[in-house]
Design an enzyme around this catalytic site. Structure first.
Site, PDB file in Angstrom:
ATOM      1  N   CYS B  33       0.887  -1.341  -0.127  1.00 35.75           N
ATOM      2  CA  CYS B  33      -0.058   0.072  -0.037  1.00 35.75           C
ATOM      3  C   CYS B  33       0.852   1.440   0.064  1.00 35.75           C
ATOM      4  O   CYS B  33       0.307   2.510  -0.047  1.00 35.75           O
ATOM      5  CB  CYS B  33      -1.012   0.043   1.114  1.00 35.75           C
ATOM      6  N   CYS B 102      -4.274   7.593   5.222  1.00 32.67           N
ATOM      7  CA  CYS B 102      -3.384   6.510   4.798  1.00 32.67           C
ATOM      8  C   CYS B 102      -1.987   6.471   5.372  1.00 32.67           C
ATOM      9  O   CYS B 102      -1.584   5.637   5.715  1.00 32.67           O
ATOM     10  CB  CYS B 102      -3.361   6.535   3.328  1.00 32.67           C
TER      11      CYS B 102
END
Lengths: 382, 125
Positions: B33, B102
């Protein structure tokens, strides 16, 4: 070192434009002498741009830039030919100006085939041929990729298209000024270019449309640009673009030789000096100014920020740097594993860069990668 | 895009490294990610006496990691558990909205390290 994003307008470009903001402010559609000065500038600019591409002046439509040129090419053909066919072929690594226009046309009921690329970013013309059906109206594949700089075999794709009676468009925004771009050699029916990538102004570009190719305009209005792009022409921008094109044509051979050397030196030094660094894209079928590399265990935005602190501007296709938080679709299409897709940098050189600057960037990059790896929980311990 | 404080913590991160005999280790995120953080803590008498981190990720990920080590150093475990993603972002004079979720892993990482410590204490390992 982010010339793929934009370039600083050449002083000659700015000087050419300035009089058209005040002294020669006419509307090229006016019949009086003030208007005719603008009309003349428009005509000679059109000829200059056509000459660069090996085209005729009447085949050049000035637009607001690469994105509009791409929209006009795709939608202009799609709308006009909707009764003949509704299938368009493009590639998975196109610029968003093409990809999102295709997506839009897909939503409108057109069928879009996205051909894949290999791990160096090359489209296989055989895949394009396999995708052609009776319904195919247009093939659009970019000349050179904006991220990894891979140059596509447009000549072969055009030959296939014409064998099947299909039109071909190419987005040449990145290739113009960095390699010879001739519409007859490429065999394309339409080709998009932009001024600000070649030391020209922003907000102006052009679409080449081969004589005899009909196209539906996208906005209704006056009969400017051969009825294909309504709206009073942006004369200062167009004059600036023509000057940029003239300079690019003059400098092309020297620039290619100069940039090839800078690019190859930079790639070689990075790969030699930084362990676990890799080149993205094709080793030889590559724009003369494009360096695209990735480094294991580090993330691209961090690399970019640390280089920025050293006064070096580059770009990255890392997810963390994008507004969508998605990694680059181009790098994903190359099959780069997710763990490695984030640590990439695009360095796009220009003729004002020097070998000393190349060395400066490499030296700093060596330190920065070392520093970030020392901080990275996934890097092997040294 | 980033505040001065974020840039400061990014370019001069505090407490980078590992603790060999850590009392708790927290690992959050995923390299696929683009963000991953490992945080190490030493606990003495219910207080965080040493904190180190290693982070793979963007500027915000590194800055939040560095920031939280400064914030939590010397705190009791209870106090450290009160630190939230928002309080880390606030201590850095804010983060760009797109980064709030994030890349703001530090609070999760610290909490994971404390949970690891508490679990080890419970099982006596």
């Amino acid at each position: 070192m982010d010339h793929g994003a934009t370039t600083r307008p050449d002083p000659e470009v700015v000087n050419a434009m300035l009089p058209f903001y005040d002294e020669f402010f006419g509307n090229a559609s006016s019949l009086h002498s003030i208007g005719q000065e603008a009309a003349q500038a428009l005509a000679s600019s059109r000829k200059t741009v056509a000459d660069l591409l090996g085209a005729e002046a009447g085949e050049i439509i000035f637009t607001s830039g690469g994105t509009e040129s791409d929209n006009l090419a795709l939608k202009g053909i799609a709308y006009l030919k909707k009764n003949k066919g509704k299938h368009i072929i493009t590639s998975v690594i196109e610029h968003p100006a093409i990809l999102n226009t295709c997506k839009y046309l897909g939503d409108m009921g057109y069928r879009i085939t996205y051909v894949p690329v290999d791990d160096q970013g090359l489209v296989d013309p055989a895949d394009v041929e396999d995708a052609v059906t009776d319904d195919t109206i247009l093939i659009s594949v970019m000349h050179a990729n904006n991220e990894i700089g891979t140059i596509q075999p447009i000549e072969e794709i055009s030959a296939i298209a014409h064998k099947h009676g299909v039109l071909v468009h190419t987005d040449a925004v990145q290739s113009v000024g960095k390699m010879p771009v001739n519409v007859d050699d490429l065999g394309v029916d339409m080709l998009s270019i932009s001024a600000h990538k070649i030391y020209g102004p922003k907000g102006v570009g052009a679409l080449y449309v081969r004589k005899g190719t009909r196209l539906q305009g996208l906005s209704q209005g006056g009969s400017h640009e051969m009825g294909k792009r309504a709206g009073t022409e942006n004369i200062p921008g167009i004059v600036g673009m023509a000057k940029a094109v003239e300079l690019a044509r003059h400098r092309l051979d020297g620039d290619i030789k100069y940039l090839d050397n800078l690019r190859d030196t930079m790639i070689r030094k990075i790969l030699d000096l930084i362990p676990e660094s890799y080149l993205n894209g094709h080793p030889t079928k590559r724009l003369c100014n494009n360096v695209h590399v990735r480094f294991s265990y580090v993330e691209g935005e961090s690399l970019l920020m640390m280089l920025d602190m050293k006064g070096v501007a580059v770009s990255t296709g890392s997810a963390c740097s994008s507004k969508s938080l998605e990694p680059s679709h181009v790098l994903a299409a190359l099959g780069i594993v997710p763990e490695e897709i984030h640590g990439n940098l695009r360095i796009t050189l220009g003729h004002e860069n020097t070998m000393d600057e190349v060395d400066y960037v490499v030296e700093n990059l060596v330190d920065i990668v070392k520093k970030l790896r020392a901080m990275s929980p996934i890097a092997p311990k040294i | 895009m980033y505040s001065e404080k974020v840039l400061d913590h990014f370019s001069n991160p505090r407490n980078v490294g590992e603790i060999e005999d850590a009392d708790g280790v927290g690992e959050v995120g995923n390299p696929a990610c683009g963000d991953m953080m490992t945080i190490y803590i030493k606990v003495d008498d219910g207080k965080l006496t040493n904190i180190k981190f290693k982070t793979f990720g963007c500027g915000a990920a590194i800055a939040t990691s560095s920031m939280i080590t400064e914030m939590a150093m010397g705190m009791t475990i209870e106090e450290a558990l009160e630190i939230t993603r928002d309080s880390v972002a606030d201590a850095l004079d804010g983060l760009p909205p797109v980064k709030l979720h994030c890349s703001n892993l530090a609070a999760d990482g610290l909490h994971a390290a404390i949970e690891d410590y508490l679990k080890k204490k419970e099982t006596g390992n």
